[in-house]
Design a protein around this motif. Structure first.
Motif, PDB file in Angstrom:
ATOM      1  N   MET A  78      12.393   8.072   8.028  1.00 30.86           N
ATOM      2  CA  MET A  78      12.521   7.103   9.459  1.00 30.86           C
ATOM      3  C   MET A  78      11.507   6.380   9.738  1.00 30.86           C
ATOM      4  SD  MET A  78      13.642  11.282  11.160  1.00 30.86           S
ATOM      5  CE  MET A  78      14.257  10.755  12.384  1.00 30.86           C
ATOM      6  N   VAL A  79      10.103   6.537   9.540  1.00 30.41           N
ATOM      7  CA  VAL A  79       9.447   5.369  10.115  1.00 30.41           C
ATOM      8  C   VAL A  79       9.952   3.822   9.301  1.00 30.41           C
ATOM      9  CG1 VAL A  79       6.963   4.298   9.807  1.00 30.41           C
ATOM     10  CG2 VAL A  79       7.490   6.578  10.603  1.00 30.41           C
ATOM     11  N   PHE A  80      10.456   3.996   7.448  1.00 23.80           N
ATOM     12  CA  PHE A  80      10.231   2.446   6.901  1.00 23.80           C
ATOM     13  C   PHE A  80      11.775   1.964   7.061  1.00 23.80           C
ATOM     14  CE2 PHE A  80       5.874   4.128   6.197  1.00 23.80           C
ATOM     15  CZ  PHE A  80       5.671   3.150   6.336  1.00 23.80           C
ATOM     16  N   ASP A  81      12.877   2.848   7.978  1.00 22.51           N
ATOM     17  CA  ASP A  81      13.896   2.298   8.171  1.00 22.51           C
ATOM     18  C   ASP A  81      14.444   1.420   8.113  1.00 22.51           C
ATOM     19  OD1 ASP A  81      17.100   3.054   8.290  1.00 22.51           O
ATOM     20  OD2 ASP A  81      16.483   3.284  10.272  1.00 22.51           O
ATOM     21  N   GLY A  82      14.831  -0.109   7.356  1.00 29.64           N
ATOM     22  CA  GLY A  82      15.089  -1.048   7.613  1.00 29.64           C
ATOM     23  C   GLY A  82      13.778  -1.165   6.548  1.00 29.64           C
ATOM     24  N   VAL A  83      12.946  -1.080   6.721  1.00 27.24           N
ATOM     25  CA  VAL A  83      11.719  -2.515   5.895  1.00 27.24           C
ATOM     26  C   VAL A  83      12.305  -2.479   4.373  1.00 27.24           C
ATOM     27  CG1 VAL A  83       9.483  -2.411   5.697  1.00 27.24           C
ATOM     28  CG2 VAL A  83      10.038  -1.325   7.854  1.00 27.24           C
ATOM     29  N   ASN A  84      12.113  -3.767   4.121  1.00 32.75           N
ATOM     30  CA  ASN A  84      12.329  -4.525   2.558  1.00 32.75           C
ATOM     31  C   ASN A  84      11.903  -3.378   1.747  1.00 32.75           C
ATOM     32  OD1 ASN A  84      12.903  -5.529   1.010  1.00 32.75           O
ATOM     33  ND2 ASN A  84      12.501  -7.774   0.849  1.00 32.75           N
ATOM     34  N   PRO A  85      12.938  -2.929   1.366  1.00 31.03           N
ATOM     35  CA  PRO A  85      12.266  -2.182   0.196  1.00 31.03           C
ATOM     36  C   PRO A  85      11.228  -2.720  -0.757  1.00 31.03           C
ATOM     37  CG  PRO A  85      14.824  -1.840   0.190  1.00 31.03           C
ATOM     38  CD  PRO A  85      14.250  -2.497   0.897  1.00 31.03           C
ATOM     39  N   GLN A  86      12.094  -4.148  -1.124  1.00 30.63           N
ATOM     40  CA  GLN A  86      11.368  -4.767  -2.822  1.00 30.63           C
ATOM     41  C   GLN A  86       9.622  -4.930  -1.940  1.00 30.63           C
ATOM     42  OE1 GLN A  86      11.784  -7.866  -5.091  1.00 30.63           O
ATOM     43  NE2 GLN A  86      13.104  -8.736  -3.207  1.00 30.63           N
ATOM     44  N   GLY A  87       9.165  -4.498  -0.546  1.00 27.15           N
ATOM     45  CA  GLY A  87       7.859  -4.774  -0.216  1.00 27.15           C
ATOM     46  C   GLY A  87       7.147  -2.925  -0.130  1.00 27.15           C
ATOM     47  N   VAL A  88       8.139  -1.869  -0.477  1.00 27.23           N
ATOM     48  CA  VAL A  88       7.143  -1.111   0.102  1.00 27.23           C
ATOM     49  C   VAL A  88       7.809   0.106  -1.136  1.00 27.23           C
ATOM     50  CG1 VAL A  88       7.925   1.285   1.548  1.00 27.23           C
ATOM     51  CG2 VAL A  88       7.923  -0.931   2.770  1.00 27.23           C
ATOM     52  N   LYS A  89       6.797   0.664  -1.669  1.00 26.82           N
ATOM     53  CA  LYS A  89       6.410   1.481  -2.999  1.00 26.82           C
ATOM     54  C   LYS A  89       6.529   3.146  -2.616  1.00 26.82           C
ATOM     55  CE  LYS A  89       6.073  -1.760  -6.012  1.00 26.82           C
ATOM     56  NZ  LYS A  89       4.956  -2.300  -7.297  1.00 26.82           N
ATOM     57  N   VAL A  90       6.690   4.169  -3.376  1.00 26.92           N
ATOM     58  CA  VAL A  90       7.156   5.180  -2.380  1.00 26.92           C
ATOM     59  C   VAL A  90       6.390   5.648  -4.072  1.00 26.92           C
ATOM     60  CG1 VAL A  90       7.223   7.988  -1.556  1.00 26.92           C
ATOM     61  CG2 VAL A  90       8.603   5.590  -0.696  1.00 26.92           C
ATOM     62  N   ALA A  91       5.005   6.763  -4.159  1.00 24.38           N
ATOM     63  CA  ALA A  91       4.731   7.522  -5.249  1.00 24.38           C
ATOM     64  C   ALA A  91       4.143   8.728  -4.578  1.00 24.38           C
ATOM     65  CB  ALA A  91       3.293   6.538  -5.497  1.00 24.38           C
ATOM     66  N   SER A  92       5.162   9.310  -5.485  1.00 24.49           N
ATOM     67  CA  SER A  92       5.377  11.099  -5.064  1.00 24.49           C
ATOM     68  C   SER A  92       3.991  11.927  -6.186  1.00 24.49           C
ATOM     69  CB  SER A  92       6.571  12.087  -5.173  1.00 24.49           C
ATOM     70  OG  SER A  92       7.381  11.097  -4.291  1.00 24.49           O
ATOM     71  N   PHE A  93       3.560  12.364  -5.565  1.00 20.82           N
ATOM     72  CA  PHE A  93       2.377  12.833  -6.436  1.00 20.82           C
ATOM     73  C   PHE A  93       2.981  14.916  -7.016  1.00 20.82           C
ATOM     74  CE2 PHE A  93       0.176   9.122  -5.886  1.00 20.82           C
ATOM     75  CZ  PHE A  93      -0.013   8.662  -7.179  1.00 20.82           C
ATOM     76  N   LYS A  94       3.755  14.773  -7.454  1.00 21.08           N
ATOM     77  CA  LYS A  94       3.949  16.473  -7.690  1.00 21.08           C
ATOM     78  C   LYS A  94       2.495  17.271  -8.815  1.00 21.08           C
ATOM     79  CE  LYS A  94       7.985  15.195  -6.292  1.00 21.08           C
ATOM     80  NZ  LYS A  94       9.753  15.554  -6.572  1.00 21.08           N
ATOM     81  N   ALA A  95       3.223  18.366  -9.315  1.00 22.02           N
ATOM     82  CA  ALA A  95       1.911  18.809 -10.410  1.00 22.02           C
ATOM     83  C   ALA A  95       1.524  18.233 -11.415  1.00 22.02           C
ATOM     84  CB  ALA A  95       2.384  20.699 -10.748  1.00 22.02           C
ATOM     85  N   PRO A  96       0.389  17.607 -11.416  1.00 14.39           N
ATOM     86  CA  PRO A  96       0.465  17.387 -12.636  1.00 14.39           C
ATOM     87  C   PRO A  96       0.467  17.432 -14.412  1.00 14.39           C
ATOM     88  CG  PRO A  96      -2.078  18.364 -12.067  1.00 14.39           C
ATOM     89  CD  PRO A  96      -0.416  18.754 -11.397  1.00 14.39           C
TER      90      PRO A  96
END
Lengths: 269, 269
Positions: A78-96
């Protein structure tokens, strides 16, 4: 919005349980108006991100931590809705993984930090290494304390090298979590998200609140502050986070790069 | 939309120069209607992406190739506007680093391919290794031909392992590029994007058209097809790409994972 209201001052003694997860002060009884405000923030964030990318000088790291169902995924959506996906990366950290465990705990984290011009959102983070590990007794008190220090030094190093760090704890109440878990259990399109292990963490609620309180107290620094975000209301949560991010980016005084000397004389044949 | 119109059939002899970059057939003279249609596609893509992520079975790889200013960045921004950034990653391939050059040309590419449930967009790709390299004579004809084959086999392997691949060439005319470069040169907020090296590629326009024609002919396969997207009009371009992506995802017949046995009996205490 006065974003300082939600920021934990360095060295401040506080208890998470004293914070109001149900705060809706930014909505102020007028949801339509609040939604319009959020939309305006989204547009503001979109152009700030473009400027960040164009200037390619600063790096923005956003850390999201929370109990299950508190809304990490939905914040990102919701916060990043519409922000260019090219400049925003998401890193999800699960169990190592085995390889990650064979390295120091910041190894996999460092690999995902933002480059110049980038926004990276951590969905969970290195803070799991002083939270789940501590609540379950996988590390002792000395190791935990040493890690607070190591985290502070690591984040300071990132900041010295051009990274801006914002850390958000999405604060929901135990009752609100109960409602959300029941909704997940009973809604066909949400059932795949229901993980019985969430109930185990829920049973350790008090221990988690203590672990969060200690971790946030020890690592909310001037260079990498923590914000406690009231998150029972999604609208309030999104307004707080969007305001903090926009104000922070604006504080960077970014500028579009100057045109190269003589650009106007270049002939496009 | 009949997406087959824009797809290059395997083994088809074609010339890029015969394709109409100025095609606006999907707009059909009614821009407002076309914009509404695009918005509907965006909403459709948003829910298809959520399903892809929830099912966590398929992987989607989207390859974007084009001459400078043809709109790779703007396609990413506009087609994926509002799609959850958590499930969409963008990999931009620039001039290879020393470490990348020391490996085979698909090494850095393979590292960025999508995981289950993910959409990855390649902004430029392994195709640069049969385009810029060929136009500038950095590889000989035999190497180029060998690479077409290696690319086909690599992509086939990815498809056999659960990846769906869609490759788009954004087709603009040389005149349209001229207008866009001039606009870039003369608009303060766009000047940072003006790269004098773009003029060098522009001077090689004919060689690039030949290289694209050969590469697309040799690598448009049943498992990893190329689409030639008319791109003088951004609206037409976005409509074609959005339609192809949505239709392809729908063709996967995805389903939300079934609820675990006995889920409804779990008590949330």
């Amino acid at each position: 919005m006065n974003t300082k209201l939600y920021e934990i001052k360095p060295g401040n003694k506080f208890k998470l349980s004293q914070f109001e997860s149900d705060d809706k002060s930014l909505i102020n009884g007028d949801k339509d108006n609040a939604r319009e405000e959020l939309e305006a923030l989204r547009v503001r964030l979109e152009s700030l991100q473009e400027l960040l990318y164009a200037e390619s000088k600063h790096k923005l790291l956003i850390v999201l931590q929370a109990m299950d169902t508190a809304g990490k995924d939905s914040t990102i959506r919701m916060v990043f809705d519409g922000v260019n996906p090219q400049g925003v990366k998401v890193a999800s950290f699960k169990a190592p993984t085995a390889e990650e465990l064979a390295h120091d705990f910041l190894w996999r984290i460092h690999a995902k930090t933002p480059a110049r011009g980038e926004i990276v959102i951590f969905n969970r983070s290195h803070y799991e290494d002083v939270l789940i590990t501590r609540v379950n007794g996988w590390i002792d008190a000395d190791t935990c304390k040493a890690r607070y220090q190591q985290i502070n030094e690591f984040e300071k190093y990132l900041v010295e090298n051009g990274t801006t760090i914002l850390k958000f704890y999405l604060h929901i109440s135990k009752d609100e979590q109960k409602q959300r878990l029941i909704e997940r259990r009973d809604t066909p399109s949400k059932q795949w998200k229901f993980n019985p292990s969430d109930l185990a963490s829920r049973a350790q609620w008090g221990d988690y609140m203590d672990a969060y309180t200690d971790a946030i107290s020890a690592t909310s620094t001037r260079h990498a502050p923590w914000f406690i975000v009231p998150a029972n209301s999604k609208l309030q949560r999104n307004l707080v986070i969007s305001n903090v991010i926009c104000d922070t980016l604006e504080g960077l005084k970014m500028e579009y790069p100057k045109a190269a000397e003589g650009l106007e004389k270049i002939v496009v044949a």
